[in-house]
Design an enzyme around this catalytic site. Structure first.
Site, PDB file in Angstrom:
ATOM      1  N   HIS A   1       0.857  -1.196   0.000  1.00 19.52           N
ATOM      2  CA  HIS A   1       0.000   0.000   0.000  1.00 19.52           C
ATOM      3  C   HIS A   1       0.888   1.239   0.000  1.00 19.52           C
ATOM      4  CE1 HIS A   1      -3.182   2.804   1.134  1.00 19.52           C
ATOM      5  NE2 HIS A   1      -4.019   1.854   0.766  1.00 19.52           N
TER       6      HIS A   1
ATOM      7  N   ASP B   1      -7.933  -5.271  -0.133  1.00 24.34           N
ATOM      8  CA  ASP B   1      -8.372  -6.133  -1.239  1.00 24.34           C
ATOM      9  C   ASP B   1      -7.973  -7.589  -1.081  1.00 24.34           C
ATOM     10  OD1 ASP B   1      -7.610  -3.303  -3.172  1.00 24.34           O
ATOM     11  OD2 ASP B   1      -9.618  -4.109  -2.846  1.00 24.34           O
TER      12      ASP B   1
END
Ligand code: SDX
Length: 428
Positions: A306, A363
């Site tokens: 991320h 996700d």
């Protein structure tokens, strides 16, 4: 600590103001840099650049903290429903019971689409990806809701927000029905936001649809967890497009397009496809971990890493817990969930991932829940868009309410060819 940064260029010294954020973060204000110094800054991918001040969502990547309007995501996930969270994000405060009912009622009365919009769906081939359908039909709302496209008119802005919140689930569900050749199921306003969506997705006219309350709860939680995340790629797209004062529907359509990318919201679909591929390849985790680490191999662990979180994504933690509960209740062991946990374990004990502080993101596990709910993989990112909608709306609205609002127009550093004389075709 000083409220100014000193910048020395050659013999000249400049002072740049420093702004202080609520949680102690600080930003150097370069809004007058070009005028003062004749220089711009360069920051490919904006990893070090704040696009705006915002009061909507706080993300602390170092400590894995996420708050909407100051409220911890863990509290909202446990104690709110999605429309309540949407109200909080858009208007800045948790609603009273009266405000919440008025918000829900305002949404309910706009869930239907103009009948003419059904022809748009009919024009798509059966294998059209639902994200392509979603962005197209949401964009068409600027045609069918033409009386609410003046972004600067507060009344039109408010009605456009109700219409956008109301019609997104209908368009999303119709996109799915179109892709499987089933008749559209119309919204029923006696149902809650999440119940309505599941009914439009899975009911058929010939049978009574039995709603699984576990699925309603799981959907409600997932939509809350996806509702906003600061200046991420798709929200920045909504702000960029919206800054030209184009209408809300066109701005949201731009956000949907940005979200579709595999590096962003498309990662939930890509992650499940990756896990299916690993499983089909004998569950050889080591092979795929090595591929992910190989700089010459473009393979990435989808759902991992991320730009902001250099710690566990708090949303992944919550979603993983829901996976355990939902699958246990459904008495439906999912080999993919088992594989995902093994992959996480191996990666988080590998120095490549540890050194780069790569953790599972939102996700990584969400697709496992969607699949347990019977949602097809090509609809996973549509569900992400459904969740992110109030966040997109909140940022679009915050931008319009800001007295300093101006069109977004970044500069560039030109490194192309110097001036050269034109060469006629005959001489090339
Ligand atoms: C979302 O911004 C948001 O808030 C997004 C989001 C939201 O709510 O809106 O949180 C939702 O989009 C989550 C992210 C979903 N995407 C994925 O899961 C795709 C896989 N992840 C990566 O592609 C990557 O981690 C990104 C795109 C998420 C972040 O990319 P960055 O910040 O540009 O980081 P990078 O690509 O520069 O990576 C830094 C290093 C590199 O290695 P080195 O050059 O140092 O050797 O880490 C490596 C990368 O190769 N790396 C990975 C990796 N992610 C980063 N290596 C293997 N697998 C990965 N998943």
């Amino acid at each position: 600590m000083s409220d100014f940064a000193k910048l020395i260029i050659g013999e000249r010294e400049f002072e740049l103001p420093i702004h202080q954020g609520t949680e102690g973060h600080r930003a150097i204000d370069i809004s007058k840099l070009l005028a003062q110094t004749g220089h711009i800054t360069l920051d490919d991918g904006y990893g070090n650049t704040g696009a705006t001040e915002s009061q909507i969502t706080y993300v602390d990547g170092e400590n894995g903290v996420l708050r909407y309007r100051g409220y911890a995501i863990e509290d909202l996930a446990q104690r709110c429903d999605f429309t309540e969270t949407a109200y909080l994000l858009i208007y800045g405060e948790l609603p009273t019971a009266e405000q919440l009912e008025e918000f829900r009622a305002s949404i309910r009365t706009h869930t239907l689409l103009h009948e003419g919009m059904k022809q748009i769906f009919a024009g798509f081939p059966p294998d059209a990806h639902p994200m392509a359908i979603l962005s197209s039909v949401v964009g068409a709302l600027a045609i069918y809701s033409g009386d609410t496209i003046d972004a600067r008119d507060p009344e039109q802005q408010q009605l456009a927000i109700y219409r956008m919140m109301a019609k997104m689930p209908t368009i999303a569900a119709f996109s799915y029905k179109q892709s499987i050749g089933q008749p559209f199921i119309y919204p029923e306003n006696r149902l809650t936001y999440c119940q309505n969506f599941l009914q439009m997705m899975f009911a058929v006219p010939s049978e009574r649809y039995e709603m699984d309350p576990d699925f309603v709860d799981a959907l409600n939680l997932l939509l809350i967890l996806h509702a906003d995340h600061g200046q991420n790629c798709s929200t920045s797209a909504v702000r960029m497009v919206g800054s030209s004062t184009v209408n809300l529907f066109s701005s949201i359509s731009a956000g949907i397009c940005a979200l579709w990318g595999a590096l962003h919201g498309g990662a939930n679909e890509a992650c499940i496809n990756m896990l299916d591929m690993i499983r089909a390849d004998g569950g050889n985790l080591g092979k795929y971990i090595d591929r992910a680490k190989d700089p010459n191999d473009e393979f990435r662990l989808m759902g991992f890493g991320h730009r902001v979180y250099k710690n566990y994504d708090p949303r992944a933690t919550i979603i993983k817990e829901v996976c355990h509960k939902l699958l246990a209740k459904q008495k439906k062991p999912d080999p993919i969930f088992q594989l995902a946990q093994e992959l996480e374990e191996v990666a988080l004990n590998d120095s490549y991932f540890v050194d780069r502080r790569l953790y599972p993101n939102v996700d990584f596990y969400s697709g496992i829940i969607y699949r347990a709910m019977g949602i097809p993989e090509n609809m996973f990112t549509v569900l992400f868009a459904l969740g992110r909608l109030p966040g997109w709306i909140a940022h679009w609205r915050e931008m319009h309410l800001a007295p300093t609002m101006r069109i977004h127009r970044p500069r560039q550093l030109y490194t192309g060819s110097p001036k050269r004389e034109f060469v006629p075709l005959i001489k090339r």
